[in-house]
Design an enzyme around this catalytic site. Structure first.
Site, PDB file in Angstrom:
ATOM      1  N   ASP A  90       0.815  -1.217   0.000  1.00 61.55           N
ATOM      2  CA  ASP A  90       0.000   0.000   0.000  1.00 61.55           C
ATOM      3  C   ASP A  90       0.851   1.270   0.000  1.00 61.55           C
ATOM      4  O   ASP A  90       0.344   2.369   0.105  1.00 61.55           O
ATOM      5  CB  ASP A  90      -0.985  -0.003   1.171  1.00 61.55           C
ATOM      6  CG  ASP A  90      -0.276  -0.203   2.512  1.00 61.55           C
ATOM      7  OD1 ASP A  90       0.939  -0.466   2.501  1.00 61.55           O
ATOM      8  OD2 ASP A  90      -0.943  -0.102   3.550  1.00 61.55           O
ATOM      9  N   GLU A  91       2.164   1.125  -0.124  1.00 58.64           N
ATOM     10  CA  GLU A  91       3.020   2.300  -0.222  1.00 58.64           C
ATOM     11  C   GLU A  91       3.416   2.526  -1.682  1.00 58.64           C
ATOM     12  O   GLU A  91       3.397   1.602  -2.482  1.00 58.64           O
ATOM     13  CB  GLU A  91       4.276   2.107   0.629  1.00 58.64           C
ATOM     14  CG  GLU A  91       3.957   2.148   2.106  1.00 58.64           C
ATOM     15  CD  GLU A  91       5.214   2.245   2.947  1.00 58.64           C
ATOM     16  OE1 GLU A  91       5.876   3.288   2.900  1.00 58.64           O
ATOM     17  OE2 GLU A  91       5.519   1.267   3.634  1.00 58.64           O
TER      18      GLU A  91
END
Ligand SMILES: [Zn+2]
Ligand SMILES: [Zn+2]
Length: 109
Positions: A90-91
């Site tokens: 999710d980065e």
């Protein structure tokens, strides 16, 4: 969905006494720490980085983009680049660059 390799039942996600997330089987004692999966994924990504950062030839198979070289002594505006997910999914992706002229390498994110 993960399945127990011993009895074939669905595994549930739980937390063990050390605070580690695990896959637990509800019908037999099977337990698998999820952190091992994460660790191996990270290690794999790191290997890709090392491979690509390692050699000029590896870099030359990458795409090029118009970006000013970050080496203060170089005014080239062209670099090879590639993107890689080296942290959690999710980065944002990290972007690696290598100047086509001086070979200077840098990274964004
Ligand atoms: Zn089981
Ligand atoms: Zn340069």
């Amino acid at each position: 969905m993960q399945f127990c390799p011993t009895c074939g039942n669905h595994l549930i996600v739980s937390v063990d006494e050390n605070g580690t997330n695990t896959f637990d089987c509800r019908t037999c004692p099977y337990r698998f720490p999820i952190s091992i999966l994460m660790y191996h994924r990270h290690e794999f990504a790191q290997k890709q980085v090392d491979d690509v950062l390692g050699g000029k030839e590896a870099w030359e198979s990458n795409q090029q983009t118009d970006i000013p070289c970050e080496n203060k002594n170089c005014d080239n505006r062209r670099a090879y680049f590639f993107q890689l997910q080296i942290r959690s999914a999710d980065e944002p992706m990290s972007t690696f660059y290598r100047c086509t002229e001086c070979g200077y390498q840098w990274r964004e994110n």
